[in-house]
Write a protein that holds these residues in place. Structure first.
Motif, PDB file in Angstrom:
ATOM      1  N   VAL A   1      -0.571  19.828   7.194  1.00  0.00           N
ATOM      2  CA  VAL A   1       0.037  19.376   8.448  1.00  0.00           C
ATOM      3  C   VAL A   1       0.621  17.991   8.237  1.00  0.00           C
ATOM      4  CG1 VAL A   1      -0.361  18.813  10.875  1.00  0.00           C
ATOM      5  CG2 VAL A   1      -1.608  20.715   9.816  1.00  0.00           C
ATOM      6  N   ASP A   2       1.904  17.846   8.557  1.00  0.00           N
ATOM      7  CA  ASP A   2       2.570  16.547   8.432  1.00  0.00           C
ATOM      8  C   ASP A   2       3.048  16.129   9.814  1.00  0.00           C
ATOM      9  OD1 ASP A   2       4.009  14.303   7.830  1.00  0.00           O
ATOM     10  OD2 ASP A   2       5.084  15.180   6.141  1.00  0.00           O
ATOM     11  N   ILE A   3       2.326  15.186  10.453  1.00  0.00           N
ATOM     12  CA  ILE A   3       2.677  14.793  11.817  1.00  0.00           C
ATOM     13  C   ILE A   3       3.976  14.002  11.869  1.00  0.00           C
ATOM     14  CG2 ILE A   3       0.289  14.780  12.616  1.00  0.00           C
ATOM     15  CD1 ILE A   3       0.308  11.741  12.409  1.00  0.00           C
ATOM     16  N   LYS A   4       4.445  13.520  10.717  1.00  0.00           N
ATOM     17  CA  LYS A   4       5.704  12.781  10.699  1.00  0.00           C
ATOM     18  C   LYS A   4       6.901  13.725  10.682  1.00  0.00           C
ATOM     19  CE  LYS A   4       3.606   8.979   8.123  1.00  0.00           C
ATOM     20  NZ  LYS A   4       3.565   8.294   6.819  1.00  0.00           N
ATOM     21  N   GLU A   5       6.655  14.947  10.257  1.00  0.00           N
ATOM     22  CA  GLU A   5       7.734  15.920  10.211  1.00  0.00           C
ATOM     23  C   GLU A   5       7.790  16.693  11.520  1.00  0.00           C
ATOM     24  OE1 GLU A   5       9.837  16.093   7.947  1.00  0.00           O
ATOM     25  OE2 GLU A   5       8.963  15.293   6.097  1.00  0.00           O
ATOM     26  N   GLY A   6       8.847  17.443  11.697  1.00  0.00           N
ATOM     27  CA  GLY A   6       8.995  18.229  12.912  1.00  0.00           C
ATOM     28  C   GLY A   6       8.189  19.503  12.856  1.00  0.00           C
ATOM     29  N   LYS A   7       8.303  20.254  13.951  1.00  0.00           N
ATOM     30  CA  LYS A   7       7.583  21.513  14.064  1.00  0.00           C
ATOM     31  C   LYS A   7       7.987  22.477  12.954  1.00  0.00           C
ATOM     32  CE  LYS A   7       9.152  24.267  17.198  1.00  0.00           C
ATOM     33  NZ  LYS A   7       9.507  24.864  18.510  1.00  0.00           N
ATOM     34  N   GLU A   8       9.278  22.459  12.585  1.00  0.00           N
ATOM     35  CA  GLU A   8       9.780  23.397  11.591  1.00  0.00           C
ATOM     36  C   GLU A   8       9.059  23.248  10.263  1.00  0.00           C
ATOM     37  OE1 GLU A   8      11.556  21.186  13.192  1.00  0.00           O
ATOM     38  OE2 GLU A   8      12.839  22.291  14.575  1.00  0.00           O
ATOM     39  N   VAL A   9       8.890  21.994   9.818  1.00  0.00           N
ATOM     40  CA  VAL A   9       8.266  21.742   8.525  1.00  0.00           C
ATOM     41  C   VAL A   9       6.810  22.192   8.534  1.00  0.00           C
ATOM     42  CG1 VAL A   9       7.529  19.942   6.927  1.00  0.00           C
ATOM     43  CG2 VAL A   9       9.828  19.886   7.892  1.00  0.00           C
ATOM     44  N   ASN A  10       6.098  21.888   9.602  1.00  0.00           N
ATOM     45  CA  ASN A  10       4.686  22.244   9.662  1.00  0.00           C
ATOM     46  C   ASN A  10       4.488  23.763   9.701  1.00  0.00           C
ATOM     47  OD1 ASN A  10       3.559  19.641   9.623  1.00  0.00           O
ATOM     48  ND2 ASN A  10       4.060  19.352  11.765  1.00  0.00           N
ATOM     49  N   ILE A  11       5.392  24.479  10.376  1.00  0.00           N
ATOM     50  CA  ILE A  11       5.299  25.939  10.399  1.00  0.00           C
ATOM     51  C   ILE A  11       5.525  26.495   8.998  1.00  0.00           C
ATOM     52  CG2 ILE A  11       6.464  28.037  11.195  1.00  0.00           C
ATOM     53  CD1 ILE A  11       6.892  26.664  13.881  1.00  0.00           C
TER      54      ILE A  11
ATOM     55  N   SER B   1       0.827  -1.213   0.000  1.00  0.00           N
ATOM     56  CA  SER B   1       0.000   0.000   0.000  1.00  0.00           C
ATOM     57  C   SER B   1       0.861   1.263   0.000  1.00  0.00           C
ATOM     58  CB  SER B   1      -0.945   0.008   1.208  1.00  0.00           C
ATOM     59  OG  SER B   1      -0.222   0.040   2.421  1.00  0.00           O
ATOM     60  N   ARG B   2       2.027   1.189   0.641  1.00  0.00           N
ATOM     61  CA  ARG B   2       2.921   2.350   0.654  1.00  0.00           C
ATOM     62  C   ARG B   2       3.527   2.622  -0.719  1.00  0.00           C
ATOM     63  NH1 ARG B   2       6.030   1.567   6.486  1.00  0.00           N
ATOM     64  NH2 ARG B   2       4.488   2.686   7.738  1.00  0.00           N
ATOM     65  N   GLN B   3       3.579   1.616  -1.557  1.00  0.00           N
ATOM     66  CA  GLN B   3       4.057   1.824  -2.919  1.00  0.00           C
ATOM     67  C   GLN B   3       3.064   2.658  -3.724  1.00  0.00           C
ATOM     68  OE1 GLN B   3       7.217   0.798  -3.705  1.00  0.00           O
ATOM     69  NE2 GLN B   3       7.147   0.200  -1.542  1.00  0.00           N
ATOM     70  N   PHE B   4       1.778   2.495  -3.405  1.00  0.00           N
ATOM     71  CA  PHE B   4       0.727   3.236  -4.114  1.00  0.00           C
ATOM     72  C   PHE B   4       0.440   4.582  -3.456  1.00  0.00           C
ATOM     73  CE2 PHE B   4      -0.356  -1.245  -5.084  1.00  0.00           C
ATOM     74  CZ  PHE B   4      -0.301  -1.183  -6.455  1.00  0.00           C
ATOM     75  N   SER B   5       0.538   4.634  -2.134  1.00  0.00           N
ATOM     76  CA  SER B   5       0.183   5.848  -1.402  1.00  0.00           C
ATOM     77  C   SER B   5       1.122   6.020  -0.220  1.00  0.00           C
ATOM     78  CB  SER B   5      -1.275   5.776  -0.923  1.00  0.00           C
ATOM     79  OG  SER B   5      -1.599   6.883  -0.124  1.00  0.00           O
ATOM     80  N   LYS B   6       1.886   7.102  -0.237  1.00  0.00           N
ATOM     81  CA  LYS B   6       2.844   7.347   0.837  1.00  0.00           C
ATOM     82  C   LYS B   6       2.143   7.567   2.170  1.00  0.00           C
ATOM     83  CE  LYS B   6       6.436  10.616   2.231  1.00  0.00           C
ATOM     84  NZ  LYS B   6       7.105  11.908   1.920  1.00  0.00           N
ATOM     85  N   GLU B   7       0.967   8.193   2.121  1.00  0.00           N
ATOM     86  CA  GLU B   7       0.242   8.536   3.333  1.00  0.00           C
ATOM     87  C   GLU B   7      -0.845   7.518   3.641  1.00  0.00           C
ATOM     88  OE1 GLU B   7       1.326  10.886   5.190  1.00  0.00           O
ATOM     89  OE2 GLU B   7       2.770  11.598   3.719  1.00  0.00           O
ATOM     90  N   SER B   8      -1.135   7.343   4.938  1.00  0.00           N
ATOM     91  CA  SER B   8      -2.220   6.462   5.360  1.00  0.00           C
ATOM     92  C   SER B   8      -3.544   7.208   5.244  1.00  0.00           C
ATOM     93  CB  SER B   8      -2.005   6.012   6.809  1.00  0.00           C
ATOM     94  OG  SER B   8      -2.281   7.083   7.703  1.00  0.00           O
ATOM     95  N   ILE B   9      -4.630   6.507   5.476  1.00  0.00           N
ATOM     96  CA  ILE B   9      -5.952   7.118   5.367  1.00  0.00           C
ATOM     97  C   ILE B   9      -6.151   8.204   6.417  1.00  0.00           C
ATOM     98  CG2 ILE B   9      -7.235   5.571   6.928  1.00  0.00           C
ATOM     99  CD1 ILE B   9      -9.377   5.415   4.630  1.00  0.00           C
ATOM    100  N   TYR B  10      -5.404   8.117   7.533  1.00  0.00           N
ATOM    101  CA  TYR B  10      -5.488   9.136   8.576  1.00  0.00           C
ATOM    102  C   TYR B  10      -4.596  10.335   8.260  1.00  0.00           C
ATOM    103  CZ  TYR B  10      -7.781   5.591  11.486  1.00  0.00           C
ATOM    104  OH  TYR B  10      -8.643   4.654  11.981  1.00  0.00           O
ATOM    105  N   THR B  11      -3.342  10.072   7.932  1.00  0.00           N
ATOM    106  CA  THR B  11      -2.396  11.181   7.731  1.00  0.00           C
ATOM    107  C   THR B  11      -2.675  11.962   6.451  1.00  0.00           C
ATOM    108  OG1 THR B  11      -0.791   9.700   6.647  1.00  0.00           O
ATOM    109  CG2 THR B  11      -0.582  10.013   9.026  1.00  0.00           C
ATOM    110  N   LEU B  12      -3.342  11.338   5.471  1.00  0.00           N
ATOM    111  CA  LEU B  12      -3.639  12.037   4.226  1.00  0.00           C
ATOM    112  C   LEU B  12      -4.555  13.233   4.466  1.00  0.00           C
ATOM    113  CD1 LEU B  12      -3.257  12.169   1.186  1.00  0.00           C
ATOM    114  CD2 LEU B  12      -5.162  10.593   0.916  1.00  0.00           C
ATOM    115  N   LYS B  13      -5.500  13.079   5.385  1.00  0.00           N
ATOM    116  CA  LYS B  13      -6.408  14.196   5.700  1.00  0.00           C
ATOM    117  C   LYS B  13      -5.614  15.382   6.240  1.00  0.00           C
ATOM    118  CE  LYS B  13     -10.533  13.502   7.388  1.00  0.00           C
ATOM    119  NZ  LYS B  13     -11.432  14.303   6.505  1.00  0.00           N
TER     120      LYS B  13
END
Length: 427
Positions: free
Chosen positions: A279-289, A261-273
């Motif tokens: 907002v990318d919860i996998k990245e640090g505060k810097e990226v999200n800002i 599934s990761r080959q087709f979609s990097k994000e999960s059904i939760y993180t895609l929203k």
């Protein structure tokens, strides 16, 4: 604080899963693996406590029984494992289809210019009509899952319920209704796995278990495909069924499903929203800002440009008075045609013989790297770092040759520092 807020969100998720499915270990692992991605002791401890307390309260009211009635299962032959591997890929494809359909339908409803209450009525009419023919899609679907596990459904019904449930869940959420993702994933896994089990049992009856066994494993594989959390999926199916005999095929199918599934979609059904909201919860505060701010709010609209017909001698005089070392090149219609940087002019600029022979257009690079007004600062920083540009031209979305301004690394870092300071002051 932000860290404690994240931990409390994880505690709530762990408690909800643990209490609903009588699965305290899986609830904890779901929060740590899927929601937070952090297994540190400071995070792990409160989440486990929350999960245990929620399960204790749930068992006091609902009893300590497995969530599903599981058929007798055994791994008939080692040759059966490759079939579970293939089923993992099959479930991954269904999981990706579910994820993409969900957000496609959400976008479709967002584009409809109706009041929200009319969207709800429209969605309800579609669901009600579908439920007249397939009542199995209503509610959380535990009854239908039990039927699939007990092999009380025809193969064609198992297959048809997969797209019908995908559409039902997508329309429910897209039209403004309340609904989750976890239970529909279990439902889809039971149906897809059951159908796959019927097929392999038909072709290889002597070396395969019953279709019900494939339904169990399919549930775990589907949860893995949609959430990208194989460990949580393995544990929740193990706890929900109360049997260890499914663990080998379950582990194999869940891992394969996650990888596929990761080959087709990097994000999960939760993180895609969240990604769709910047907002990318996998990245640090810097990226999200940086992703929350846009080029149009930070750029300098008064960028120094050079006319394409400007001779090298005059260009040298302009460059010596400027604080920049790269300049957008424009034509007589004020259209952006290229950019001239230090690497382009540093050798020619000191040659006295060329100062009246060469013009800016001759030196300009037409291989442009630009950003648009609606790009976020993270995108701009990535591009500006690509070849260590001093300034990036900012262009219009509608016309990539219309210069709107410029943005430098200093502009981006300055905006970031202000945003961090603001967040610190108002925590």
């Amino acid at each position: 604080s932000a860290d404690r807020m994240r931990t409390l969100v994880g505690c709530g998720a762990a408690a909800g899963i643990a209490a609903t499915f009588n699965a305290p270990i899986a609830g904890s692992m779901f929060a740590l693996e899927v929601i937070l991605g952090d297994f540190g002791l400071a995070t792990f401890s409160p989440i486990v406590i929350s999960s245990v307390v929620a399960t204790a309260v749930s068992r006091a009211y609902l009893g300590d029984t497995p969530a599903f009635i599981v058929p007798v299962y055994e791994l008939v032959s080692a040759w059966e494992l490759p079939m579970y591997l293939v089923m993992g890929i099959f479930c991954a494809a269904v999981g990706v289809l579910f994820t993409r359909t969900l957000y496609r339908v959400e976008d479709l409803f967002d584009d409809i210019k109706f009041p929200d209450y009319l969207k709800g009525i429209f969605g309800g009419l579609i669901l009600g009509t579908a439920a007249l023919f397939f009542p199995h899609i209503l509610g959380v679907g535990y009854g239908a899952i039990d039927m699939a596990l007990a092999q009380q459904m025809a193969w064609w019904l198992l297959l048809v319920l997969v797209p019908v449930k995908i559409l039902a869940t997508s329309i429910t959420i897209g039209s403004g209704g309340s609904g989750g993702i976890f239970a529909p994933s279990l439902f889809l896994g039971a149906m897809a796995g059951g159908f796959f089990g019927v097929v392999v049992n038909q072709f290889f009856p002597n070396i395969t278990a019953s279709a019900g066994a494939y339904s169990i494993v399919g549930m775990g594989a589907m949860v893995s495909a949609t959430t990208h959390g194989p460990l949580a999926a393995i544990l929740i199916l193990f706890e929900m069924t109360g049997t260890y005999k499914i663990i080998l095929p379950l582990m194999l199918a869940c891992i394969i499903s996650t990888i596929a599934s990761r080959q087709f979609s990097k994000e999960s059904i939760y993180t895609l929203k969240l990604i769709r909201r910047g907002v990318d919860i996998k990245e640090g505060k810097e990226v999200n800002i940086l992703k929350s701010m846009f080029v149009k709010d930070v750029m300098n609209p008064h960028v120094e440009t050079i006319d394409e017909a400007l001779p090298l001698g005059q260009m040298a005089e302009l460059i010596s008075k400027s604080k920049f070392n790269s300049f957008p090149v424009i034509n007589n219609q004020k259209k952006l045609i290229g950019i001239v940087s230090f690497n382009d002019y540093h050798e020619a600029i000191f040659d006295e013989h060329l100062k009246d022979l060469v013009v800016a257009k001759d030196l300009a690079s037409t291989d442009l790297v630009t950003v648009s007004l609606d790009d976020n600062l993270y995108t701009a920083l990535e591009k500006i770092s690509l070849k260590d540009f001093a300034v990036l031209p900012v262009v219009s979305m509608q016309d990539p040759t219309r210069l709107e301004g410029g943005i430098s690394r200093r502009d981006i870092i300055g905006a970031y520092n202000k945003a961090v300071l603001k967040k610190s002051l108002f925590k």
